[in-house]
Design an enzyme around this catalytic site. Structure first.
Site, PDB file in Angstrom:
ATOM      1  N   ASN A 190       0.833  -1.214   0.000  1.00  0.00           N
ATOM      2  CA  ASN A 190       0.000   0.000   0.000  1.00  0.00           C
ATOM      3  C   ASN A 190       0.860   1.253   0.000  1.00  0.00           C
ATOM      4  OD1 ASN A 190      -3.029  -0.451   0.149  1.00  0.00           O
ATOM      5  ND2 ASN A 190      -2.291  -1.987   1.600  1.00  0.00           N
ATOM      6  N   ARG A 200       0.693  -1.888  14.854  1.00  0.00           N
ATOM      7  CA  ARG A 200       0.790  -1.524  16.261  1.00  0.00           C
ATOM      8  C   ARG A 200      -0.446  -0.742  16.649  1.00  0.00           C
ATOM      9  NH1 ARG A 200       3.880  -4.178  19.249  1.00  0.00           N
ATOM     10  NH2 ARG A 200       3.856  -2.485  20.765  1.00  0.00           N
ATOM     11  N   HIS A 234      -7.820  -0.514   6.043  1.00  0.00           N
ATOM     12  CA  HIS A 234      -8.164  -1.741   6.770  1.00  0.00           C
ATOM     13  C   HIS A 234      -8.867  -2.698   5.807  1.00  0.00           C
ATOM     14  CE1 HIS A 234      -9.106  -4.260  10.199  1.00  0.00           C
ATOM     15  NE2 HIS A 234     -10.330  -4.389   9.703  1.00  0.00           N
ATOM     16  N   GLU A 260     -10.138   4.649  18.994  1.00  0.00           N
ATOM     17  CA  GLU A 260     -10.690   3.300  18.999  1.00  0.00           C
ATOM     18  C   GLU A 260     -10.172   2.523  17.787  1.00  0.00           C
ATOM     19  OE1 GLU A 260     -15.061   1.146  19.426  1.00  0.00           O
ATOM     20  OE2 GLU A 260     -14.925   3.324  19.256  1.00  0.00           O
ATOM     21  N   GLN A 305      -7.927  -3.696  -4.591  1.00  0.00           N
ATOM     22  CA  GLN A 305      -8.801  -2.530  -4.368  1.00  0.00           C
ATOM     23  C   GLN A 305      -8.203  -1.566  -3.348  1.00  0.00           C
ATOM     24  OE1 GLN A 305     -11.130  -2.118  -6.504  1.00  0.00           O
ATOM     25  NE2 GLN A 305     -10.750  -4.170  -7.327  1.00  0.00           N
TER      26      GLN A 305
END
Ligand code: GAR
Length: 208
Positions: A14, A91, A109, A143, A173
Site C-alpha cells: 500500500n 501496532r 483496513h 478506537e 482494491q
C-alpha cells in the site's frame, strides 16, 4: 509542497501504491519518509531504492506503549507531515499519538468497516457467510479500526473462496482507494461533519 509520512510493518504494497500515485499524478506533495517498527520490513528496501528517507523505531526497545509512541511521534514530526498514513502498520496507537496527528492520520483496513475490525478479517468474512467484502480507508481515532470513513471498495466473496484468495482480491482494491484518499487529504478535498466524510467536489468515495 505537502509532506506525506507512511508507517509500515512489513511488505509495504500500500505504501508503494501511494508513492507511485504521488509521482504519476504529479501531486503537490511528496512522500517525505517511510518509517517502520521492524528493521526487516520489506517495504523499507523499496522506499530506500526510491530515494525516500527511511527510519526504524523498534517497539521492542521501549518499556511501554506510551514511550514507543512518544519516540515514534518525535521521529515522524521531524519530517513535518501534512498526512500520516498507516499502511500495514501493525501496532495499536495510544490516544495521545492519535490526538497529536488528528485530522492528518489515516489507515487502510481490509474489511468493510465497521464490520470485522482487528485481525483475520477475510477468514471471518468467509466464516460469516458474507457475500461482500472489501477495504476501508478511514481517519484514525483512538478506537481501533474506527473513525470517519473516507473511501470503501467492495468485492464479491466467491463460492469456495479462501482467505488468501479473498485477501489478494481485496488488496488490488486497497491499492486503488488508498492513494486516492491520501491524495484527497493532502489536497484539502475532504470535509468531516458529525463523523461523516465528504469530498468537496463530490468525487465518488465508493469503488464497486
Ligand atoms: C493490508 O491488507 C492492510 O489493509 C492490512 O495489512 C495489509 C498490509 O499490506 N492492514 C491491517 O490489517 C491494519 N488493521 P501491505 O504491507 O502490503 O500494505
Amino acid at each position: 509542497m505537502k509532506n506525506i509520512v507512511i508507517l509500515i510493518s512489513g511488505r509495504g504494497s500500500n505504501m508503494q501504491s501511494i508513492v507511485r500515485a504521488c509521482a504519476a499524478e504529479g501531486w503537490d506533495a511528496r512522500v517525505a519518509a517511510v518509517i517502520s517498527n521492524k528493521a526487516d520490513a520489506q517495504g523499507l528496501v523499496y522506499a530506500a531504492e526510491q530515494g525516500i528517507a527511511t527510519a526504524v523505531v523498534d517497539h521492542r526497545a521501549f518499556e511501554s506503549r506510551e514511550a514507543f509512541d512518544a519516540e515514534l511521534a518525535r521521529v515522524v514530526d521531524g519530517f513535518k507531515p501534512d498526512a500520516l498514513a498507516l499502511a500495514g502498520f501493525m501496532r495499536i496507537l495510544t490516544p495521545q499519538f492519535v490526538q497529536h496527528f488528528e485530522g492528518r492520520l489515516v489507515n487502510v483496513h481490509p474489511s468493510l468497516l465497521p464490520a470485522f475490525t482487528g485481525l483475520h478479517t477475510h477468514q471471518r468474512a468467509i466464516d460469516a457467510g458474507c457475500k461482500l467484502a472489501g477495504a476501508t480507508v478511514h481517519f484514525v481515532t483512538a478506537e481501533l479500526d474506527h473513525g470517519p470513513i473516507i473511501a470503501q471498495a467492495v468485492v464479491p466473496v466467491l463460492p469456495g473462496d479462501t482467505a488468501d484468495g479473498l485477501s489478494a482480491r481485496v488488496l488490488v482494491q486497497e491499492h486503488r482507494i488508498y492513494p486516492r484518499a491520501v491524495g484527497w487529504l493532502v489536497h484539502g478535498q475532504l470535509r468531516v461533519v458529525a463523523g461523516v466524510v465528504t469530498h468537496t467536489e463530490g468525487e465518488s468515495q465508493l469503488v464497486l
